[in-house]
Design a protein around this motif. Structure first.
Motif, mmCIF file in Angstrom:
data_model
loop_
_atom_site.group_PDB
_atom_site.id
_atom_site.type_symbol
_atom_site.label_atom_id
_atom_site.label_comp_id
_atom_site.label_asym_id
_atom_site.label_seq_id
_atom_site.Cartn_x
_atom_site.Cartn_y
_atom_site.Cartn_z
ATOM 1 N N SER A 89 14.873 27.295 5.709
ATOM 2 C CA SER A 89 13.422 27.158 5.737
ATOM 3 C C SER A 89 12.763 28.144 4.777
ATOM 4 O O SER A 89 11.805 27.795 4.073
ATOM 5 C CB SER A 89 12.883 27.356 7.160
ATOM 6 N N ARG A 90 13.289 29.377 4.714
ATOM 7 C CA ARG A 90 12.727 30.358 3.795
ATOM 8 C C ARG A 90 13.020 29.962 2.347
ATOM 9 O O ARG A 90 12.158 30.081 1.467
ATOM 10 C CB ARG A 90 13.306 31.744 4.099
ATOM 11 N N LEU A 91 14.228 29.475 2.083
ATOM 12 C CA LEU A 91 14.574 29.027 0.737
ATOM 13 C C LEU A 91 13.658 27.907 0.278
ATOM 14 O O LEU A 91 13.217 27.876 -0.878
ATOM 15 C CB LEU A 91 16.027 28.534 0.701
ATOM 16 N N GLN A 92 13.362 26.986 1.174
ATOM 17 C CA GLN A 92 12.479 25.878 0.824
ATOM 18 C C GLN A 92 11.101 26.399 0.420
ATOM 19 O O GLN A 92 10.501 25.916 -0.544
ATOM 20 C CB GLN A 92 12.367 24.906 1.990
ATOM 21 N N GLY A 116 17.066 25.006 9.923
ATOM 22 C CA GLY A 116 16.391 25.857 8.962
ATOM 23 C C GLY A 116 16.517 27.332 9.222
ATOM 24 O O GLY A 116 16.175 28.148 8.371
ATOM 25 N N ASP A 117 17.031 27.707 10.390
ATOM 26 C CA ASP A 117 17.066 29.117 10.760
ATOM 27 C C ASP A 117 18.294 29.845 10.259
ATOM 28 O O ASP A 117 18.332 31.078 10.243
ATOM 29 C CB ASP A 117 16.977 29.258 12.286
ATOM 30 N N ALA A 118 19.319 29.103 9.863
ATOM 31 C CA ALA A 118 20.576 29.739 9.450
ATOM 32 C C ALA A 118 21.410 28.745 8.660
ATOM 33 O O ALA A 118 21.057 27.573 8.549
ATOM 34 C CB ALA A 118 21.356 30.215 10.684
ATOM 35 N N ALA A 119 22.527 29.232 8.126
ATOM 36 C CA ALA A 119 23.458 28.339 7.437
ATOM 37 C C ALA A 119 24.129 27.423 8.445
ATOM 38 O O ALA A 119 24.209 27.731 9.639
ATOM 39 C CB ALA A 119 24.506 29.166 6.687
ATOM 40 N N ALA A 120 24.611 26.284 7.966
ATOM 41 C CA ALA A 120 25.260 25.326 8.843
ATOM 42 C C ALA A 120 26.513 25.923 9.467
ATOM 43 O O ALA A 120 27.315 26.573 8.795
ATOM 44 C CB ALA A 120 25.623 24.067 8.065
ATOM 45 N N ASP A 149 13.739 25.078 14.272
ATOM 46 C CA ASP A 149 13.450 25.306 12.851
ATOM 47 C C ASP A 149 14.272 24.311 12.038
ATOM 48 O O ASP A 149 15.484 24.469 11.875
ATOM 49 C CB ASP A 149 13.814 26.745 12.483
ATOM 50 N N LEU A 150 13.618 23.263 11.536
ATOM 51 C CA LEU A 150 14.296 22.200 10.805
ATOM 52 C C LEU A 150 13.760 22.080 9.391
ATOM 53 O O LEU A 150 12.591 22.334 9.125
ATOM 54 C CB LEU A 150 14.119 20.856 11.519
ATOM 55 N N VAL A 151 14.637 21.659 8.481
ATOM 56 C CA VAL A 151 14.258 21.333 7.105
ATOM 57 C C VAL A 151 14.597 19.866 6.881
ATOM 58 O O VAL A 151 15.741 19.452 7.089
ATOM 59 C CB VAL A 151 15.001 22.219 6.095
ATOM 60 N N VAL A 152 13.605 19.089 6.464
ATOM 61 C CA VAL A 152 13.804 17.658 6.219
ATOM 62 C C VAL A 152 13.494 17.362 4.755
ATOM 63 O O VAL A 152 12.451 17.777 4.233
ATOM 64 C CB VAL A 152 12.895 16.801 7.122
#
Length: 265
Positions: A89-92, A116-120, A149-152
């Motif tokens: 999420s921060r990278l995005q 989004g909160d951490a690496a997979a 915390d999700l990134v889509v």
């Protein structure tokens, strides 16, 4: 010079424990050839101080420890402050704010949902959704697991290219669907590469810039090359396994340590 190399906790190396350990040992071997002794510790047991920390760790406690070591004057690769910026999420946010080419939020070819909160940490943390209806179900599954915390991002058709980098000088790319190396099998979604022509120099410059914005020196990730030759960065990680170029990367990391250490003295 006291050097400590920190092993990543196994939960952060899904299907890659041996590969992650191998790159750390390869770097330790390169440093040993230079007359340096390297102590390897699991991140759950880091202690003491050192002149140089070479860390693949991702635990919050590890990041805080590395920050304190860096503040005390140690050379830390990757920086704890940089690692804080490596959640998806921060990278995005960083990529969007600085015009780094990335997938759109919506599209016609499905979606990728990532924690989004951490690496997979498992295949469940990176999931493809073919349409809006499935997207809703996938989001619900993440929430049911306590991940809010999700990134889509929209799926981007094209050639999947994996990149590895160390500082500004070492940069290599590979087509992962050709060599068959895979973590979760998601690479197959884009199929066999068409080898679309693209500006490799521009890709390297963009990735190096992203690493600088985030604040890490050892990095890797994935991008998609579209039929038009444009690239979109779809993943960016701190200290990958470098499994396709381990020896060259280990030498590059050892060189970087020498250069940065000499610069600070």
């Amino acid at each position: 010079m006291k050097i400590v190399a920190v092993k990543r906790k196994e939960c952060f190396s899904p299907n890659s424990v041996e590969k992650d350990t191998a790159i750390l040992r390869a770097v330790a071997d390169k440093m040993a050839q230079q007359g340096e002794e390297v102590t390897i510790l699991p991140e759950e047991k880091i202690e003491g101080s050192a002149d140089v920390w070479l860390s693949m760790g991702r635990l919050p406690a590890t990041i805080e420890y590395l920050k304190r070591q860096q503040d005390a004057g140690a050379l830390v690769l990757n920086s704890g402050y940089g690692l804080e910026q490596c959640s998806r999420s921060r990278l995005q946010e960083v990529m969007r704010a600085n015009g780094i080419p990335m997938p759109a939020d919506t599209g016609s070819y499905g979606y990728w949902v990532k924690r989004g909160d951490a690496a997979a940490q498992s295949a469940q943390d990176v999931v493809y959704a073919a349409d809006e209806e499935m997207l809703c179900r996938v989001k619900a599954d993440f929430l049911a697991r306590g991940i809010q915390d999700l990134v889509v991002s929209a799926h981007v058709p094209g050639d999947l290219v994996k990149f590895y980098g160390v500082g500004e000088d070492f940069f290599q790319t590979f087509y992962p669907t050709v060599d068959g190396m895979t973590k979760f099998g998601d690479e197959r979604r884009n199929g066999a590469p068409h080898y679309y022509i693209y500006d490799q120099t521009a890709l390297q410059e963009t990735v190096v810039r992203l690493a600088s914005l985030v604040g890490i020196d050892i990095y890797g990730g994935d991008c998609i090359i579209t039929p038009e030759g444009e690239f979109r960065i779809i993943d960016f990680n701190d200290w990958p396994s470098f499994s396709r170029c381990r020896e060259q990367a280990a030498e590059a990391i050892a060189r970087l340590v020498r250069r940065l250490k000499a610069k600070s003295e």
